[in-house]
Design a protein around this motif. Structure first.
Motif, PDB file in Angstrom:
ATOM      1  N   LEU A 174      15.781 -34.228 -20.888  1.00 54.75           N
ATOM      2  CA  LEU A 174      14.851 -34.980 -21.060  1.00 54.75           C
ATOM      3  C   LEU A 174      15.216 -35.887 -22.267  1.00 54.75           C
ATOM      4  CD1 LEU A 174      11.837 -35.989 -20.778  1.00 54.75           C
ATOM      5  CD2 LEU A 174      11.200 -34.384 -22.675  1.00 54.75           C
TER       6      LEU A 174
ATOM      7  N   GLU B  80       7.162 -38.274 -25.928  1.00 58.29           N
ATOM      8  CA  GLU B  80       7.775 -37.085 -25.656  1.00 58.29           C
ATOM      9  C   GLU B  80       6.777 -35.919 -25.476  1.00 58.29           C
ATOM     10  OE1 GLU B  80      11.791 -35.892 -26.446  1.00 58.29           O
ATOM     11  OE2 GLU B  80      12.396 -37.673 -26.789  1.00 58.29           O
TER      12      GLU B  80
ATOM     13  N   ALA C 202      15.717 -39.160 -19.063  1.00 55.25           N
ATOM     14  CA  ALA C 202      14.224 -39.524 -19.082  1.00 55.25           C
ATOM     15  C   ALA C 202      13.765 -40.384 -20.216  1.00 55.25           C
ATOM     16  CB  ALA C 202      13.244 -38.641 -18.652  1.00 55.25           C
ATOM     17  N   GLU C 203      14.108 -39.950 -21.391  1.00 53.08           N
ATOM     18  CA  GLU C 203      13.552 -40.498 -22.835  1.00 53.08           C
ATOM     19  C   GLU C 203      14.412 -41.719 -23.020  1.00 53.08           C
ATOM     20  OE1 GLU C 203      13.987 -41.360 -26.907  1.00 53.08           O
ATOM     21  OE2 GLU C 203      15.422 -40.538 -25.772  1.00 53.08           O
TER      22      GLU C 203
ATOM     23  N   VAL D 143       7.068 -41.354 -15.394  1.00 48.46           N
ATOM     24  CA  VAL D 143       7.561 -39.963 -15.315  1.00 48.46           C
ATOM     25  C   VAL D 143       6.862 -38.915 -14.777  1.00 48.46           C
ATOM     26  CG1 VAL D 143       8.430 -38.211 -16.773  1.00 48.46           C
ATOM     27  CG2 VAL D 143       9.014 -40.705 -17.274  1.00 48.46           C
TER      28      VAL D 143
ATOM     29  N   THR E  41      11.021 -35.141 -14.876  1.00 44.28           N
ATOM     30  CA  THR E  41      11.707 -34.701 -15.703  1.00 44.28           C
ATOM     31  C   THR E  41      11.736 -32.825 -15.304  1.00 44.28           C
ATOM     32  OG1 THR E  41       9.617 -34.142 -16.820  1.00 44.28           O
ATOM     33  CG2 THR E  41      10.619 -36.186 -17.382  1.00 44.28           C
TER      34      THR E  41
ATOM     35  N   ARG F  19       6.155 -33.916 -21.846  1.00 47.52           N
ATOM     36  CA  ARG F  19       6.501 -32.737 -21.657  1.00 47.52           C
ATOM     37  C   ARG F  19       5.290 -31.697 -21.377  1.00 47.52           C
ATOM     38  NH1 ARG F  19      11.469 -31.226 -24.259  1.00 47.52           N
ATOM     39  NH2 ARG F  19      12.437 -33.270 -25.574  1.00 47.52           N
TER      40      ARG F  19
END
Length: 309
Positions: free
Chosen positions: A129, A290, A133-134, A146, A118, A294
């Motif tokens: 993202l 998420e 990726a999400e 991830v 990411t 992150r």
């Protein structure tokens, strides 16, 4: 028992995807798996092109890059021109949707695991993202690992990539499946598994239906006691016997507690179960998974719900 025979690693010529490739190699070595590197070239778009590279807006707006050039650049970019001890394959595909192409190639290759990087937290990185990726995490039929931006670049040679694993559970069937997957990874590495459940604290506010004498502290303690008993039953005895296992009930915002425990246990991996596809599940996904992706300083593995659930 988890069997990882083929890993798919999408890359976009950024340092983030290079770090994900390093992790994918470590997993492929540990499991004796094949590794396929995928680069998705965007289909021509009427949107004016912006410079090609990690700061570009993909999948639309890239300058055209041919498949031959991409295939030639991948080994150089990944520094894979020397033996790495892993059967390595390259695929360059054109698609208007990076995420959909990842799912298509996952099915075509019968991949057991997707490993991807990411980009970051803000600006276009946040958009990336959310858009790639999400969506891949939420829709993939196979587990997706991830590699967040803050993860160290590589796994030391000879070291199993998953010696310390934190698996967060919410007592659902989906998290039970994630727990089984995490336990298998821990057994394979002869590592340690920490199973965590977080009890959300009750908001303190005046409620005429409850009354001013309501014992918030006592209620919270009762919830934690109940969760502790449920967690002990939730973890199968077979896992406790075959794997070095620790169970923790924490009190606080789920993602904060997961990140805290992962840091304290020096986790190599956080494992989460991905729920279904409805609006509520997507909302929960966005508010918990998420946040973890992150902010985590170790890879995050999302284990999908069983097909048909």
């Amino acid at each position: 028992m988890v069997h990882i025979k083929h890993i798919l690693c999408p890359v976009d010529f950024s340092d983030f995807s290079r770090h994900a490739f390093d992790r994918a190699i470590a997993i492929a070595r540990s499991y004796g798996a094949d590794l396929t590197v995928l680069h998705v070239l965007p289909v021509a778009s009427p949107v004016p092109a912006l410079p090609y590279g990690p700061e570009g807006p993909g999948p639309f707006g890239f300058e055209a890059v041919g498949r031959d050039r991409a295939l030639a650049e991948l080994p150089r970019f990944l520094a894979a021109d020397q033996p790495i001890g892993v059967p390595l394959h390259y695929v360059a595909a054109e698609s208007p949707s990076v995420q959909k192409e990842i799912l298509l190639q996952t099915e075509r290759l019968a991949a057991d695991l997707v490993v991807m990087g990411t980009h970051g937290r803000s600006g276009f990185d946040s958009f990336f993202l959310g858009s790639v990726a999400e969506k891949t995490l939420r829709t993939s039929p196979v587990p997706v690992l991830v590699v967040p931006p803050h993860v160290p670049a590589a796994v030391p040679d000879g070291r199993d990539p998953f010696r310390s694993i934190v698996c967060a559970v919410d007592f659902s069937e989906d998290s039970a499946r994630a727990l089984g997957y995490a336990a298998s990874l821990a057994r394979h590495a002869a590592g340690r598994l920490t199973v965590l459940h977080s009890v959300e604290p009750m908001p303190v506010a005046s409620d005429p239906l409850v009354g001013v004498n309501f014992d918030v502290t006592g209620y919270q303690q009762a919830l934690e006691k109940s969760a502790t008993a449920t967690l002990q039953k939730f973890v199968p005895q077979s896992i406790a016997l075959e794997c070095d296992t620790e169970t923790i009930v924490a009190s606080g915002k789920a993602y904060r507690e997961i990140l805290r425990v992962a840091t304290e246990r020096q986790a190599d991996l956080i494992v989460l179960g991905v729920h279904g596809r409805n609006v509520f599940d997507r909302m929960v996904f966005g508010s918990t998974t998420e946040h973890i992706v992150r902010r985590a300083t170790c890879p995050v593995l999302a284990v999908p719900a069983l097909t048909g659930q």
